[in-house]
Design an enzyme around this catalytic site. Sequence first.
Site, PDB file in Angstrom:
ATOM      1  N   ASP A  56       0.866  -1.183   0.000  1.00  0.00           N
ATOM      2  CA  ASP A  56       0.000   0.000   0.000  1.00  0.00           C
ATOM      3  C   ASP A  56       0.902   1.231   0.000  1.00  0.00           C
ATOM      4  O   ASP A  56       2.106   1.129   0.245  1.00  0.00           O
ATOM      5  CB  ASP A  56      -0.888   0.001   1.258  1.00  0.00           C
ATOM      6  CG  ASP A  56      -1.784   1.246   1.338  1.00  0.00           C
ATOM      7  OD1 ASP A  56      -2.377   1.607   0.302  1.00  0.00           O
ATOM      8  OD2 ASP A  56      -1.884   1.855   2.411  1.00  0.00           O
ATOM      9  N   SER A  57       0.290   2.378  -0.228  1.00  0.00           N
ATOM     10  CA  SER A  57       1.046   3.625  -0.169  1.00  0.00           C
ATOM     11  C   SER A  57       1.571   3.890   1.246  1.00  0.00           C
ATOM     12  O   SER A  57       2.502   4.658   1.422  1.00  0.00           O
ATOM     13  CB  SER A  57       0.147   4.780  -0.595  1.00  0.00           C
ATOM     14  OG  SER A  57      -0.972   4.850   0.267  1.00  0.00           O
ATOM     15  N   CYS A  76      -4.390  -1.273  -1.871  1.00  0.00           N
ATOM     16  CA  CYS A  76      -4.491   0.162  -2.068  1.00  0.00           C
ATOM     17  C   CYS A  76      -5.563   0.414  -3.117  1.00  0.00           C
ATOM     18  O   CYS A  76      -5.450  -0.060  -4.258  1.00  0.00           O
ATOM     19  CB  CYS A  76      -3.139   0.677  -2.557  1.00  0.00           C
ATOM     20  SG  CYS A  76      -3.149   2.429  -2.949  1.00  0.00           S
ATOM     21  N   GLU A 117      -2.763   7.910   8.882  1.00  0.00           N
ATOM     22  CA  GLU A 117      -1.311   7.691   9.001  1.00  0.00           C
ATOM     23  C   GLU A 117      -0.777   8.261  10.319  1.00  0.00           C
ATOM     24  O   GLU A 117       0.181   7.763  10.878  1.00  0.00           O
ATOM     25  CB  GLU A 117      -0.560   8.344   7.826  1.00  0.00           C
ATOM     26  CG  GLU A 117      -0.773   7.668   6.478  1.00  0.00           C
ATOM     27  CD  GLU A 117      -0.024   6.339   6.325  1.00  0.00           C
ATOM     28  OE1 GLU A 117       1.134   6.254   6.731  1.00  0.00           O
ATOM     29  OE2 GLU A 117      -0.626   5.384   5.787  1.00  0.00           O
ATOM     30  N   CYS A 157     -11.064   3.384   0.111  1.00  0.00           N
ATOM     31  CA  CYS A 157      -9.634   3.577   0.365  1.00  0.00           C
ATOM     32  C   CYS A 157      -9.316   2.701   1.562  1.00  0.00           C
ATOM     33  O   CYS A 157     -10.078   2.683   2.539  1.00  0.00           O
ATOM     34  CB  CYS A 157      -9.357   5.044   0.678  1.00  0.00           C
ATOM     35  SG  CYS A 157      -7.703   5.336   1.361  1.00  0.00           S
ATOM     36  N   HIS A 186      -7.347   2.966   3.892  1.00  0.00           N
ATOM     37  CA  HIS A 186      -7.109   3.662   5.156  1.00  0.00           C
ATOM     38  C   HIS A 186      -8.417   3.865   5.936  1.00  0.00           C
ATOM     39  O   HIS A 186      -8.389   4.155   7.128  1.00  0.00           O
ATOM     40  CB  HIS A 186      -6.497   5.042   4.910  1.00  0.00           C
ATOM     41  CG  HIS A 186      -5.033   5.029   4.597  1.00  0.00           C
ATOM     42  ND1 HIS A 186      -4.536   4.568   3.399  1.00  0.00           N
ATOM     43  CD2 HIS A 186      -3.961   5.421   5.332  1.00  0.00           C
ATOM     44  CE1 HIS A 186      -3.214   4.690   3.409  1.00  0.00           C
ATOM     45  NE2 HIS A 186      -2.844   5.213   4.570  1.00  0.00           N
TER      46      HIS A 186
HETATM   47  N1  DGL Z   1      -4.732   3.372   1.058  1.00  0.00           N
HETATM   48  C1  DGL Z   1      -4.711   3.831  -0.255  1.00  0.00           C
HETATM   49  C2  DGL Z   1      -6.008   3.624  -0.985  1.00  0.00           C
HETATM   50  O1  DGL Z   1      -6.660   2.659  -0.695  1.00  0.00           O
HETATM   51  C3  DGL Z   1      -4.064   5.109  -0.609  1.00  0.00           C
HETATM   52  C4  DGL Z   1      -4.263   6.348   0.145  1.00  0.00           C
HETATM   53  C5  DGL Z   1      -3.303   7.343  -0.420  1.00  0.00           C
HETATM   54  O2  DGL Z   1      -2.123   7.026  -0.477  1.00  0.00           O
HETATM   55  O3  DGL Z   1      -3.751   8.415  -0.833  1.00  0.00           O
HETATM   56  O4  DGL Z   1      -6.383   4.353  -1.866  1.00  0.00           O
END
Ligand code: DGL
Length: 270
Positions: free
Chosen positions: A11-12, A74, A152, A186, A188
């Site tokens: 993931d990012s 991600c 984060e 997302c 997150h």
């Molecule tokens: N967790 C990631 C997603 O599902 C990326 C969030 C990001 O880096 O902007 O999109």
Amino acid sequence: MADSRAIGIFDSGLGGLTVAKQIMSLCPDESIVYFGDTGRVPYGTKGVDTIRKYAAEDIRFLLGKDVKMIVAACGTVSAVAADAGKDLSVPFIEVISHSVKDAAAATVNGKIGVLATPATVKSHAHKNLIEKLMPKAQVFETAAPLLVSLAEEGLYGKKNEIARLTVEHYLNGMKNMGIDTLILGCTHFPVFRELISDYLPGVTLIDMGLSAAKYVKETLEKTGSRNTGEAHAHYFYVSDKPVTFEKTVKIFLGENAEDLKTDLVDVEKI
Ligand code: DGL
């Protein structure tokens, strides 16, 4: 044939741990190699070419760890750079299509919301797939980039006022649309589940990590590549170790974070 190699997940940043957690819980015998690109997060506000380049580097890093499968944990990569996972020597699993199937199965009134990053919303990846499955569905999309930074930073508890106000700010426009299902588009965002449910009571929340984890399990079974021996330790790699890293990982992973083995890596140089 059993396969004791690890499952590679990237993931990012740390949001993909919500996917890792679901995979660990559905496939407890599997070991995980996780890469979080914490040095370059967020991806979701970047241009498509940059996200593609990052995704290709993340995948190359995991392939170097001899994983048996790669999961793009991600939403952003899955939406705009899933091509990077084509023609690999191992199965590549994205997180969007499975969540869309679960949302289509869950909705009663056909009104589905998508809360995701700007890049994912701009791609309409969820919306396009939902409309293919359910041509009469109404899909409402909202980009919520600040939630990525809050997650984060570990700022997402039910009692966190900043998180509450941010959730309400982004969902305000969707509140009166009558959606009965919301895709947390997302990875997150599952950490905001309680705050989102408080603001949108009665709406079914779809966690892309859970949808993908079910598919990971199914794929391991179908291809006969489950680990039938003893599970090895999980490994975590990040491209930067933020000050709050250990604390945030523990909150994301709970008891799975015991004996955390973490290394710093520069994926651009690999
Ligand atoms: N967790 C990631 C997603 O599902 C990326 C969030 C990001 O880096 O902007 O999109």
